[in-house]
Design a protein around this motif. Sequence first.
Motif, PDB file in Angstrom:
ATOM      1  N   ARG A 178       0.837  -1.204   0.000  1.00  0.00           N
ATOM      2  CA  ARG A 178       0.000   0.000   0.000  1.00  0.00           C
ATOM      3  C   ARG A 178       0.872   1.255   0.000  1.00  0.00           C
ATOM      4  N   ALA A 179       0.681   2.081  -1.005  1.00  0.00           N
ATOM      5  CA  ALA A 179       1.403   3.357  -1.061  1.00  0.00           C
ATOM      6  C   ALA A 179       0.640   4.386  -0.247  1.00  0.00           C
ATOM      7  N   THR A 180       1.322   5.021   0.710  1.00  0.00           N
ATOM      8  CA  THR A 180       0.681   6.020   1.564  1.00  0.00           C
ATOM      9  C   THR A 180       1.574   7.252   1.674  1.00  0.00           C
ATOM     10  N   ALA A 181       0.971   8.333   2.126  1.00  0.00           N
ATOM     11  CA  ALA A 181       1.746   9.551   2.365  1.00  0.00           C
ATOM     12  C   ALA A 181       2.795   9.307   3.442  1.00  0.00           C
ATOM     13  N   LYS A 182       2.477   8.453   4.413  1.00  0.00           N
ATOM     14  CA  LYS A 182       3.433   8.168   5.486  1.00  0.00           C
ATOM     15  C   LYS A 182       4.658   7.403   4.967  1.00  0.00           C
ATOM     16  N   GLY A 183       4.509   6.712   3.837  1.00  0.00           N
ATOM     17  CA  GLY A 183       5.665   6.083   3.210  1.00  0.00           C
ATOM     18  C   GLY A 183       6.638   7.123   2.688  1.00  0.00           C
ATOM     19  N   ASP A 184       6.102   8.200   2.086  1.00  0.00           N
ATOM     20  CA  ASP A 184       6.948   9.318   1.651  1.00  0.00           C
ATOM     21  C   ASP A 184       7.632   9.980   2.840  1.00  0.00           C
ATOM     22  N   VAL A 185       6.909  10.076   3.956  1.00  0.00           N
ATOM     23  CA  VAL A 185       7.476  10.688   5.168  1.00  0.00           C
ATOM     24  C   VAL A 185       8.694   9.883   5.626  1.00  0.00           C
ATOM     25  N   TYR A 186       8.568   8.554   5.610  1.00  0.00           N
ATOM     26  CA  TYR A 186       9.699   7.699   6.002  1.00  0.00           C
ATOM     27  C   TYR A 186      10.891   7.948   5.078  1.00  0.00           C
ATOM     28  N   SER A 187      10.641   7.970   3.778  1.00  0.00           N
ATOM     29  CA  SER A 187      11.723   8.188   2.815  1.00  0.00           C
ATOM     30  C   SER A 187      12.396   9.533   3.047  1.00  0.00           C
ATOM     31  N   PHE A 188      11.605  10.552   3.366  1.00  0.00           N
ATOM     32  CA  PHE A 188      12.192  11.862   3.640  1.00  0.00           C
ATOM     33  C   PHE A 188      13.050  11.813   4.905  1.00  0.00           C
ATOM     34  N   GLY A 189      12.643  11.003   5.891  1.00  0.00           N
ATOM     35  CA  GLY A 189      13.459  10.836   7.094  1.00  0.00           C
ATOM     36  C   GLY A 189      14.838  10.286   6.763  1.00  0.00           C
ATOM     37  N   VAL A 190      14.888   9.357   5.801  1.00  0.00           N
ATOM     38  CA  VAL A 190      16.180   8.816   5.362  1.00  0.00           C
ATOM     39  C   VAL A 190      17.020   9.914   4.719  1.00  0.00           C
ATOM     40  N   VAL A 191      16.375  10.757   3.896  1.00  0.00           N
ATOM     41  CA  VAL A 191      17.091  11.872   3.255  1.00  0.00           C
ATOM     42  C   VAL A 191      17.665  12.815   4.320  1.00  0.00           C
ATOM     43  N   LEU A 192      16.887  13.078   5.372  1.00  0.00           N
ATOM     44  CA  LEU A 192      17.396  13.924   6.454  1.00  0.00           C
ATOM     45  C   LEU A 192      18.658  13.322   7.073  1.00  0.00           C
ATOM     46  N   LEU A 193      18.665  12.007   7.268  1.00  0.00           N
ATOM     47  CA  LEU A 193      19.863  11.357   7.821  1.00  0.00           C
ATOM     48  C   LEU A 193      21.047  11.504   6.872  1.00  0.00           C
ATOM     49  N   GLU A 194      20.792  11.415   5.563  1.00  0.00           N
ATOM     50  CA  GLU A 194      21.868  11.630   4.583  1.00  0.00           C
ATOM     51  C   GLU A 194      22.454  13.028   4.726  1.00  0.00           C
ATOM     52  N   ILE A 195      21.566  14.014   4.852  1.00  0.00           N
ATOM     53  CA  ILE A 195      22.013  15.404   4.978  1.00  0.00           C
ATOM     54  C   ILE A 195      22.833  15.590   6.239  1.00  0.00           C
ATOM     55  N   LEU A 196      22.432  14.930   7.315  1.00  0.00           N
ATOM     56  CA  LEU A 196      23.116  15.077   8.599  1.00  0.00           C
ATOM     57  C   LEU A 196      24.440  14.319   8.660  1.00  0.00           C
ATOM     58  N   THR A 197      24.471  13.110   8.086  1.00  0.00           N
ATOM     59  CA  THR A 197      25.638  12.246   8.239  1.00  0.00           C
ATOM     60  C   THR A 197      26.558  12.259   7.025  1.00  0.00           C
ATOM     61  N   GLY A 198      26.029  12.656   5.862  1.00  0.00           N
ATOM     62  CA  GLY A 198      26.835  12.601   4.644  1.00  0.00           C
ATOM     63  C   GLY A 198      27.013  11.198   4.113  1.00  0.00           C
ATOM     64  N   LYS A 199      26.267  10.230   4.647  1.00  0.00           N
ATOM     65  CA  LYS A 199      26.397   8.832   4.236  1.00  0.00           C
ATOM     66  C   LYS A 199      25.185   8.367   3.438  1.00  0.00           C
ATOM     67  N   LYS A 200      25.418   7.448   2.506  1.00  0.00           N
ATOM     68  CA  LYS A 200      24.336   6.854   1.733  1.00  0.00           C
ATOM     69  C   LYS A 200      23.581   5.842   2.594  1.00  0.00           C
ATOM     70  N   PRO A 201      22.300   5.634   2.310  1.00  0.00           N
ATOM     71  CA  PRO A 201      21.539   4.640   3.085  1.00  0.00           C
ATOM     72  C   PRO A 201      22.113   3.237   2.953  1.00  0.00           C
ATOM     73  N   THR A 202      22.755   2.965   1.814  1.00  0.00           N
ATOM     74  CA  THR A 202      23.328   1.635   1.590  1.00  0.00           C
ATOM     75  C   THR A 202      24.846   1.726   1.478  1.00  0.00           C
ATOM     76  N   ASP A 203      25.447   2.500   2.340  1.00  0.00           N
ATOM     77  CA  ASP A 203      26.900   2.644   2.369  1.00  0.00           C
ATOM     78  C   ASP A 203      27.553   1.262   2.543  1.00  0.00           C
ATOM     79  N   GLU A 204      28.674   1.048   1.868  1.00  0.00           N
ATOM     80  CA  GLU A 204      29.353  -0.254   1.925  1.00  0.00           C
ATOM     81  C   GLU A 204      29.683  -0.672   3.351  1.00  0.00           C
ATOM     82  N   ALA A 205      30.011   0.294   4.190  1.00  0.00           N
ATOM     83  CA  ALA A 205      30.342  -0.027   5.581  1.00  0.00           C
ATOM     84  C   ALA A 205      29.147  -0.639   6.301  1.00  0.00           C
ATOM     85  N   PHE A 206      27.939  -0.163   5.992  1.00  0.00           N
ATOM     86  CA  PHE A 206      26.740  -0.720   6.616  1.00  0.00           C
ATOM     87  C   PHE A 206      26.478  -2.139   6.113  1.00  0.00           C
TER      88      PHE A 206
END
Length: 354
Positions: free
Chosen positions: A251-279
């Motif tokens: 199910r596609a929901t607006a809250k799914g977009d909210v989650y994805s934006f949360g990941v983008v915020l972490l990228e902005i804060l940490t400078g790391k990709k969500p699937t960084d090789e180290a992870f």
Amino acid sequence: MANDLGLAFYITICCVTFIISKIILMILLYKRWKRKNMIYEEGNFSGGKMVMFRSPLLQSVTPDVFLKKTLKLSNKDIIGAGGYGTVYRLRMNEAMAFAVKRLNRGTADRERGFERELEAMGDIKHRNIITLHGYCTTPHYNLLIYELMPNGSLDSLLHGKSVESKILDWPTRYKIALGAARGIAYLHHDCIPHIIHRDIKSSNILLDHNMEARVSDFGLATLMEPDKTHVSTFVAGTFGYLAPEYFDTGRATAKGDVYSFGVVLLEILTGKKPTDEAFLEEGTKLVTWVKGVVEERREEYVVDSSLGCSCPMDEINKTFNAALLCLETDPTKRPTMAEVVKMLEQIKVRESST
């Protein structure tokens, strides 16, 4: 008797309210359709059609001129490529250039992606949403014509290894985060029908000459009527950004977009990709890594080292808190994008009032 009359009156009011709401919705949908179909000029050629939306920027350019320019695009004009297609720089003159996305035809999925972009982008005008200026259809490919973003994508600036990448200071990162949030909030709350993007990620956040964020790439976008809570669809998007419940429910929901934006915020804060090789080597991912560190109140250990030690940790901590709310496992506990915008705006309001 009185109870029967009261019940009848209540049912009548409900029916009238329902009918009026549907009439209003139909009027809004008709206006949207009318804008899409009335504000353009066409240029026809053998086997295809060029359509340009009218705007002050295009007053001096005809569809035929645009068509001649697009037919001359070559590999030297490529500025981006991916599974969605190829993006070219279309230079009209020294002062005017556009980004042209070429989508090859041949599969139902590609055709639907092109239709989704047109459906979602037809009449959107917002400072934080990429502007669609026109499109072209031919027997072998389709073209989408967008404004050109001179500073590329957030992804290329944060993670790129070419000359495009550069260090972003905290005020610029904050500006990008807030602008992107405003764009997504506009899609969720102000568009009728509402628009669920379904592919929010750093590479789909483009930056203009003022480093203002523009949400782009609506190839997976889904329209949702205001009285609905979700749209059932196939699971699609980019690994590392998708909400966990999406895999289970489809199910596609607006809250799914909210989650994805949360990941983008972490990228902005940490400078790391969500699937960084180290992870991947540690069997974890950006979200779980950051959550563990933040719970121990050691946010300074995950902040992008390129920001230096002079960045305002109070603002950064508040941004981490907003990101973690967006990343709640239970979607009902996540804020709406309108609430996310308010949270981000309050960070600077509080800072300026102290």
